[in-house]
Design an enzyme around this catalytic site. Structure first.
Site, PDB file in Angstrom:
ATOM      1  N   LEU A  34       0.821  -1.212   0.000  1.00  0.00           N
ATOM      2  CA  LEU A  34       0.000   0.000   0.000  1.00  0.00           C
ATOM      3  C   LEU A  34       0.851   1.256   0.000  1.00  0.00           C
ATOM      4  CD1 LEU A  34      -2.784  -1.002   2.563  1.00  0.00           C
ATOM      5  CD2 LEU A  34      -2.956  -0.913   0.072  1.00  0.00           C
ATOM      6  N   GLY A  35       1.981   1.200   0.674  1.00  0.00           N
ATOM      7  CA  GLY A  35       2.809   2.393   0.742  1.00  0.00           C
ATOM      8  C   GLY A  35       4.035   2.173   1.592  1.00  0.00           C
ATOM      9  N   GLY A  37       6.652   4.231   4.502  1.00  0.00           N
ATOM     10  CA  GLY A  37       6.922   5.358   5.383  1.00  0.00           C
ATOM     11  C   GLY A  37       8.397   5.361   5.727  1.00  0.00           C
ATOM     12  N   THR A  38       8.781   6.194   6.656  1.00  0.00           N
ATOM     13  CA  THR A  38      10.172   6.250   7.074  1.00  0.00           C
ATOM     14  C   THR A  38      10.531   4.963   7.802  1.00  0.00           C
ATOM     15  OG1 THR A  38       9.880   8.618   7.388  1.00  0.00           O
ATOM     16  CG2 THR A  38      11.885   7.638   8.289  1.00  0.00           C
ATOM     17  N   GLY A  39      11.254   4.083   7.132  1.00  0.00           N
ATOM     18  CA  GLY A  39      11.705   2.841   7.745  1.00  0.00           C
ATOM     19  C   GLY A  39      10.681   1.728   7.788  1.00  0.00           C
ATOM     20  N   VAL A  40       9.480   1.953   7.260  1.00  0.00           N
ATOM     21  CA  VAL A  40       8.422   0.945   7.344  1.00  0.00           C
ATOM     22  C   VAL A  40       7.731   0.766   5.992  1.00  0.00           C
ATOM     23  CG1 VAL A  40       7.979   1.472   9.779  1.00  0.00           C
ATOM     24  CG2 VAL A  40       6.608   2.590   7.998  1.00  0.00           C
ATOM     25  N   VAL A  42       3.774  -0.705   4.417  1.00  0.00           N
ATOM     26  CA  VAL A  42       2.394  -1.035   4.755  1.00  0.00           C
ATOM     27  C   VAL A  42       1.825  -1.906   3.646  1.00  0.00           C
ATOM     28  CG1 VAL A  42       0.101  -0.146   5.338  1.00  0.00           C
ATOM     29  CG2 VAL A  42       2.148   1.134   6.005  1.00  0.00           C
ATOM     30  N   LYS A  61       1.519  -3.218   9.064  1.00  0.00           N
ATOM     31  CA  LYS A  61       2.645  -2.282   9.036  1.00  0.00           C
ATOM     32  C   LYS A  61       3.822  -2.886   9.786  1.00  0.00           C
ATOM     33  CE  LYS A  61       3.521   2.561  10.394  1.00  0.00           C
ATOM     34  NZ  LYS A  61       2.867   3.757  10.981  1.00  0.00           N
ATOM     35  N   ASP A 163       2.941  14.666  14.135  1.00  0.00           N
ATOM     36  CA  ASP A 163       3.415  14.473  12.767  1.00  0.00           C
ATOM     37  C   ASP A 163       2.253  14.597  11.778  1.00  0.00           C
ATOM     38  OD1 ASP A 163       5.273  14.060  10.762  1.00  0.00           O
ATOM     39  OD2 ASP A 163       5.169  11.865  10.870  1.00  0.00           O
TER      40      ASP A 163
END
Length: 396
Positions: A34-35, A37-40, A42, A61, A163
């Protein structure tokens, strides 16, 4: 009033956990990404039918293979922190917690409610297709829903999100409902709704610098919930400008054939969605690299859930970085913590008036001059009929 609600919520969570059923999470290559993120990363998890009934998908995640290889476990710690926070939050405009599991290697996987997409992705598409600002009725709906979420977060949960940005706003369907997500860097507010970094030196504001308020840039010792409100104002800005705050001139330069910035002319100029806006004080232009793979299958305790739809995350992590010119970075850094100018290219109709006014109010330099989340949704609720009418007229 708060204590009975808290007890009921805790009892509900205990019942959910007692009645949970172990499920299996397949390896990452078998899941739809799905996407990032910073360091992760999903992923979408499609669950098998239970007792003949179709069950809604989840978003899972976890930290990426690259992050594990680098042993940057701070990102796993944020997942643990987010799980602990989401267990306690129960609000229609906050993404739902579904479960969490730790592998023998100490890696945590967080299961969340699914939503269709993120506001950031929607704005990227509008930007790429030159569609102009987000329709006022959609921005109005987003403002109402996220203001409700922030009111709950600030006044009942006593938390600062820390954030806020468009990629952390999830959207279901055609703006049927918006939900706040990504609680990995939240901070506790004291009884006065404040955070004293001097009294609590272990606490740190980690949010993405482009969306950070002036009090964070200036490193003041005490901040309050209005720090989130400034960032919220910059999300409103994004719905109008279709680019992240402080990057309008940079974006124009990237899309101009007569680019005069100090960049290697042999490099292809990156588009908006190839900019990486991470909460580690960096801004880089990026080119997507191959996705992460995770070999091990994991089990997770399933929690009963209601109607759920989509989660997506934000910035791309597994990427190759291209340095943005020193000129560009200096220009952006000087603008951190300020109110970005609205683009002059778009002609906004009258139904945007209250939206633009709220953008200015939320991005006031002084915290005390910004409205509380409750004030925002109450004012917009009082004007809902007039705004809806204006939107209908403008769409005819």
């Amino acid at each position: 009033m708060d204590t009975p609600r808290r007890k009921l919520r805790n009892l509900h969570m205990e019942n959910v956990q007692n009645n949970s059923t172990p499920i299996r999470i397949p390896p990452s290559p078998m899941l739809k990404t799905l996407g990032h993120g910073t360091g992760v990363s999903v992923y979408r998890l499609d669950r098998s039918p239970k007792h003949g009934q179709i069950r809604s998908p989840w978003a899972v995640k976890r930290i990426t293979q690259r992050t594990r290889a680098k042993k940057e476990m701070v990102y796993n710690e944020r997942i643990v922190h987010e799980a602990a926070i989401l267990r306690k939050l129960n609000h229609p405009n906050i993404v739902g917690f579904r479960g969490v599991i730790k592998t023998p290697e100490g890696i945590d996987t967080l299961a969340l409610e699914m939503c269709s997409t993120s506001l950031g992705s929607i704005l990227e598409e509008r930007h790429d297709e030159d569609l102009g600002p987000l329709p006022a009725k959609h921005t109005f709906k987003m403002i109402m829903d996220i203001a409700h979420a922030l009111d709950f977060l600030h006044c009942e949960a006593r938390l600062l999100h820390g954030d806020l940005k468009s990629f952390n706003v999830l959207v279901k369907g055609e703006f049927e409902i918006c939900k706040l997500c990504d609680f990995g860097v939240t901070l506790p507010l004291d009884e006065n709704g404040e955070i004293s970094f001097q009294k609590n030196p272990h606490l740190q504001y980690v949010g993405t610098t482009l969306w950070s308020p002036p009090e964070i840039i200036d490193e003041v010792e005490i901040i309050d919930s209005k720090a989130d409100i400034f960032s919220f104002g910059l999300i409103i800005y994004e719905t109008l400008a279709l680019v992240p705050p402080h990057t309008l001139e940079l974006d124009a330069a990237f899309n101009s054939s007569n680019n005069t910035m100090d960049m290697d002319s042999s490099q292809e100029l990156p588009q908006r969605k190839q900019l990486s806006y991470d909460n580690d004080d960096s801004l880089t232009a990026t080119t997507t690299m191959p996705k992460d793979t995770t070999p091990a299958e994991e089990s997770i305790d399933e929690e009963d859930d209601g109607d759920d739809d989509g989660d997506t995350d934000v910035d791309e992590d597994d990427t190759k970085e291209n340095d943005i010119s020193d000129y560009s970075m200096t220009h952006i850094e000087q603008a951190y913590g300020t109110r970005p100018p609205l683009p002059v290219a778009f002609q906004l109709s009258d139904d945007y008036n209250c939206i633009v006014e709220l953008f200015y109010l939320c991005t006031n330099a002084l915290s005390e001059d910004r409205p509380a989340a409750r004030t925002i949704w109450q004012c917009f609720e009082n004007n809902a009929a007039n705004v809806a009418t204006a939107c209908d007229v403008s769409s005819d």
